[in-house]
Design a protein around this motif. Structure first.
Motif, PDB file in Angstrom:
ATOM      1  N   GLY A   1      -6.466 -15.158  -0.528  1.00 59.51           N
ATOM      2  CA  GLY A   1      -5.940 -14.537  -1.751  1.00 59.51           C
ATOM      3  C   GLY A   1      -6.667 -12.977  -1.933  1.00 59.51           C
ATOM      4  O   GLY A   1      -6.019 -12.196  -2.193  1.00 59.51           O
ATOM      5  N   ALA A   2      -7.988 -12.847  -1.736  1.00 62.19           N
ATOM      6  CA  ALA A   2      -8.651 -11.534  -1.817  1.00 62.19           C
ATOM      7  C   ALA A   2      -7.823 -10.602  -0.941  1.00 62.19           C
ATOM      8  O   ALA A   2      -7.606  -9.475  -1.270  1.00 62.19           O
ATOM      9  CB  ALA A   2      -9.931 -11.366  -1.976  1.00 62.19           C
ATOM     10  N   ALA A   3      -7.915 -10.935   0.328  1.00 65.34           N
ATOM     11  CA  ALA A   3      -7.354 -10.212   1.414  1.00 65.34           C
ATOM     12  C   ALA A   3      -5.778  -9.715   1.065  1.00 65.34           C
ATOM     13  O   ALA A   3      -5.438  -8.660   1.155  1.00 65.34           O
ATOM     14  CB  ALA A   3      -7.452 -10.797   2.817  1.00 65.34           C
ATOM     15  N   LEU A   4      -5.263 -10.870   0.449  1.00 63.64           N
ATOM     16  CA  LEU A   4      -3.702 -10.484   0.442  1.00 63.64           C
ATOM     17  C   LEU A   4      -3.599  -9.598  -1.082  1.00 63.64           C
ATOM     18  O   LEU A   4      -2.886  -8.514  -1.001  1.00 63.64           O
ATOM     19  CB  LEU A   4      -3.183 -11.636  -0.155  1.00 63.64           C
ATOM     20  N   ALA A   5      -4.428  -9.496  -1.928  1.00 65.26           N
ATOM     21  CA  ALA A   5      -4.505  -8.602  -3.067  1.00 65.26           C
ATOM     22  C   ALA A   5      -5.006  -7.459  -2.612  1.00 65.26           C
ATOM     23  O   ALA A   5      -4.426  -6.435  -3.203  1.00 65.26           O
ATOM     24  CB  ALA A   5      -5.573  -9.304  -4.107  1.00 65.26           C
ATOM     25  N   LEU A   6      -5.932  -7.499  -1.830  1.00 59.54           N
ATOM     26  CA  LEU A   6      -6.282  -5.926  -1.518  1.00 59.54           C
ATOM     27  C   LEU A   6      -5.286  -5.186  -0.666  1.00 59.54           C
ATOM     28  O   LEU A   6      -5.015  -4.300  -0.692  1.00 59.54           O
ATOM     29  CB  LEU A   6      -7.423  -6.119  -0.451  1.00 59.54           C
ATOM     30  N   ALA A   7      -4.430  -6.035   0.151  1.00 61.30           N
ATOM     31  CA  ALA A   7      -3.186  -5.396   0.997  1.00 61.30           C
ATOM     32  C   ALA A   7      -2.075  -4.891  -0.153  1.00 61.30           C
ATOM     33  O   ALA A   7      -1.477  -3.862   0.273  1.00 61.30           O
ATOM     34  CB  ALA A   7      -2.669  -6.544   1.842  1.00 61.30           C
ATOM     35  N   LEU A   8      -1.935  -5.579  -1.102  1.00 63.76           N
ATOM     36  CA  LEU A   8      -0.808  -5.397  -2.294  1.00 63.76           C
ATOM     37  C   LEU A   8      -1.222  -4.135  -2.790  1.00 63.76           C
ATOM     38  O   LEU A   8      -0.597  -3.072  -3.024  1.00 63.76           O
ATOM     39  CB  LEU A   8      -0.859  -6.323  -3.171  1.00 63.76           C
ATOM     40  N   LEU A   9      -2.627  -3.888  -3.253  1.00 66.07           N
ATOM     41  CA  LEU A   9      -3.036  -2.898  -4.006  1.00 66.07           C
ATOM     42  C   LEU A   9      -3.331  -1.507  -2.907  1.00 66.07           C
ATOM     43  O   LEU A   9      -2.865  -0.439  -3.304  1.00 66.07           O
ATOM     44  CB  LEU A   9      -4.526  -2.992  -4.336  1.00 66.07           C
ATOM     45  N   ALA A  10      -3.315  -1.843  -1.731  1.00 61.77           N
ATOM     46  CA  ALA A  10      -3.280  -0.777  -0.878  1.00 61.77           C
ATOM     47  C   ALA A  10      -1.785  -0.004  -0.653  1.00 61.77           C
ATOM     48  O   ALA A  10      -1.646   0.859  -0.887  1.00 61.77           O
ATOM     49  CB  ALA A  10      -3.664  -1.155   0.630  1.00 61.77           C
ATOM     50  N   ALA A  11      -0.757  -1.120  -0.667  1.00 60.81           N
ATOM     51  CA  ALA A  11       0.440  -0.849  -0.809  1.00 60.81           C
ATOM     52  C   ALA A  11       0.954  -0.157  -1.786  1.00 60.81           C
ATOM     53  O   ALA A  11       1.700   0.881  -1.847  1.00 60.81           O
ATOM     54  CB  ALA A  11       1.544  -2.009  -0.320  1.00 60.81           C
ATOM     55  N   LEU A  12       0.693  -0.423  -3.117  1.00 62.16           N
ATOM     56  CA  LEU A  12       0.628   0.240  -4.347  1.00 62.16           C
ATOM     57  C   LEU A  12       0.047   1.560  -4.278  1.00 62.16           C
ATOM     58  O   LEU A  12       0.775   2.475  -4.746  1.00 62.16           O
ATOM     59  CB  LEU A  12       0.308  -0.524  -5.394  1.00 62.16           C
ATOM     60  N   ALA A  13      -1.025   1.845  -3.558  1.00 59.61           N
ATOM     61  CA  ALA A  13      -1.903   3.027  -3.657  1.00 59.61           C
ATOM     62  C   ALA A  13      -0.792   4.089  -2.667  1.00 59.61           C
ATOM     63  O   ALA A  13      -0.826   5.306  -3.070  1.00 59.61           O
ATOM     64  CB  ALA A  13      -3.018   2.789  -3.089  1.00 59.61           C
ATOM     65  N   LEU A  14      -0.790   3.580  -1.820  1.00 56.51           N
ATOM     66  CA  LEU A  14       0.477   4.585  -0.833  1.00 56.51           C
ATOM     67  C   LEU A  14       1.716   4.763  -1.245  1.00 56.51           C
ATOM     68  O   LEU A  14       2.109   5.952  -1.524  1.00 56.51           O
ATOM     69  CB  LEU A  14       0.605   3.589   0.610  1.00 56.51           C
ATOM     70  N   GLY A  15       2.373   3.971  -1.938  1.00 52.29           N
ATOM     71  CA  GLY A  15       3.476   4.150  -2.780  1.00 52.29           C
ATOM     72  C   GLY A  15       3.162   5.292  -3.690  1.00 52.29           C
ATOM     73  O   GLY A  15       4.254   6.027  -3.967  1.00 52.29           O
ATOM     74  N   SER A  16       2.140   4.950  -4.687  1.00 53.86           N
ATOM     75  CA  SER A  16       1.845   5.810  -5.771  1.00 53.86           C
ATOM     76  C   SER A  16       1.620   7.190  -5.248  1.00 53.86           C
ATOM     77  O   SER A  16       1.806   8.390  -6.030  1.00 53.86           O
ATOM     78  CB  SER A  16       0.454   5.462  -6.478  1.00 53.86           C
ATOM     79  N   GLY A  17       0.778   7.402  -4.327  1.00 54.70           N
ATOM     80  CA  GLY A  17       0.436   8.656  -3.784  1.00 54.70           C
ATOM     81  C   GLY A  17       1.759   9.552  -3.294  1.00 54.70           C
ATOM     82  O   GLY A  17       1.746  10.616  -3.436  1.00 54.70           O
TER      83      GLY A  17
END
Length: 459
Positions: free
Chosen positions: A69-85
């Motif tokens: 779950g933590a790895a999936l959450a980190l992947a989602l946050l990373a995708a959100l960071a890329l989209g936000s940037g």
């Protein structure tokens, strides 16, 4: 956060400490016995106890689910960071139909980044949990994605373990700076694509503030990037861009280079350096990661795990929640065979016969005799164990737990359901209950004693 570098045994021990502090001590007689048999200091015995209880109660599997779950959450946050940037860069430059206001563009690209960076710096300066907002979001999202109720305390236990070693700040800082670095890299990529494929005009504007102050600010921001080779607008270009859009190609390239340089120096570079600093401090601090054996919760277990003297007949309070016993097998420590009976009445002859090379452990009819035998088996498990039971008695939960514990202390185990003594009858319904219970424990059983197996190891 590199979770794989955190020892699971420490994590499980800290999780069990929090769990027992909230809900009371677990039923751990066998776990403590295994820990004492393994020897070592208090820390080593605490880890053995924690590993045994985690395997029994499924906490080790919950830890695996939490990691996923933590790895999936980190992947989602990373995708959100890329989209936000990418979104920040698109909003800063627009579609090229209007001139780009330099200060608005910088505010869009670096404003939130600088605010969070200042918050992290203040938190680090005053000892607060840096990166706590992103860290808390990651922990909460990971817990939800783990979808395992037993993993509720794994996150708090992780933070407690890291905090004791002084690693919580650097772990959450690495997470925060790493996500921001991803966002800024995405923004840089979009900036380069836009500036390479569209024609932009640049201007700076002000109504209330003096134009000279704004020109000095823009010139000052470009001083550090100029040392790295980025273009720095001269005074004529600064003055002209404050009055109107300068349309020359050289002016556009100068302002584009200035904007990229300021973004790299005040955006990407600090986050990259701080991420490397947090990673370096994290790796150095892993050697300090350990249990606090002086904690009152661990000291309360000291007498059970590291007793000053061996005592018999200790009566523990009944646990608030019983667990389902399971059988198993231990590696045989010798070739010897052992015969034992559980709660026989005086009409059942014991021992039923002399068996060659078989040791008679007697009848277990009270807590003291059970405790002494289990302590003995923990240090020297037999290769074969035959347990005689009277099927006229009900297969209660305590007896079944004892059978499972005995089975885990021997290489191979079988249960002998004794025939009724002369003048007594055997209830077939109760015999069926015994057989079903032993099948659930995965223990071999029969109505006749397997003497040849017990003596020679085969049928």
């Amino acid at each position: 956060m590199p979770l794989k570098s955190i020892p699971e045994s420490l994590w499980l021990a800290e999780t069990l400490r929090l769990s027992e502090a909230r809900a009371g001590t677990l039923e751990d007689a066998e776990a403590c016995r295994q820990a004492r048999a393994g020897g070592g200091d208090l820390r080593q015995r605490l880890l053995v106890r924690a590993r045994w209880l985690a395997q029994r109660d499924g906490l080790d599997r919950a830890l695996g689910h939490w990691r996923q779950g933590a790895a999936l959450a980190l992947a989602l946050l990373a995708a959100l960071a890329l989209g936000s940037g990418a979104g920040l860069a698109l909003a800063a430059l627009g579609d090229g139909s209007r001139p780009v206001n330099l200060l608005w563009a910088l505010g869009s690209l670096l404003g939130l980044h600088l605010l969070t960076l200042a918050g992290w710096a203040l938190g680090s300066l005053f000892g607060a949990g840096a990166g706590s907002l992103l860290g808390r979001l990651w922990l909460d999202l990971g817990q939800r994605l783990a979808r395992d109720a037993r993993s509720a305390l794994l996150g708090p236990a992780l933070l407690a373990l890291l905090g004791r070693a002084g690693l919580q700040r650097w772990a959450l800082g690495l997470l925060s700076h790493g996500l921001w670095l991803l966002a800024l890299l995405a923004a840089l990529a979009v900036l380069l694509v836009q500036l390479a494929t569209r024609r932009y005009g640049f201007v700076w504007e002000t109504t209330l503030l003096p134009s000279a102050s704004f020109a000095a600010l823009i010139h000052g921001l470009g001083a550090l990037p100029a040392l790295l080779g980025f273009a720095q607008p001269d005074l004529d270009l600064l003055r002209a861009s404050g009055e109107a859009v300068v349309g020359g190609e050289a002016a556009r390239q100068t302002w584009a280079s200035w904007l990229l340089g300021v973004f790299l120096v005040y955006g990407l570079l600090p986050r990259a350096l701080l991420a490397l600093l947090c990673l370096w401090r994290w790796r150095r601090g892993l050697a300090r990661l350990d249990l606090d054996t002086g904690h009152p919760d661990y000291l309360a277990l000291r007498e059970r795990l590291l007793p000053s003297s061996e005592r018999l007949g200790i009566s523990d309070a009944a646990p608030a929640q019983l667990y389902r016993p399971q059988a198993g097998s231990a590696p045989a420590g010798s070739a010897r065979a052992l015969l034992v009976a559980v709660e026989l009445d005086e009409r059942q002859p014991w021992p039923p016969r002399e068996a060659s090379g078989v040791e008679d452990a007697g009848i277990l009819d009270d807590r003291d005799s059970r405790h002494r035998l289990l302590e003995r088996l923990a240090g020297a498990p037999p290769a074969r164990l035959l347990i005689a039971c009277d099927p006229r008695r009900s297969p209660d939960r305590g007896t079944l737990a004892l059978l499972g514990e005995l089975a885990r202390s021997a290489g191979q185990t079988r249960v002998w359901l004794l025939p009724a003594p002369p003048g007594a009858t055997l209830d077939t319904q109760r015999l069926g209950d015994w057989q079903a219970a032993l099948d659930a424990l995965q223990l071999a059983h029969a109505g006749e004693a397997p003497w040849h197996w017990l003596e020679h190891g085969d049928d």
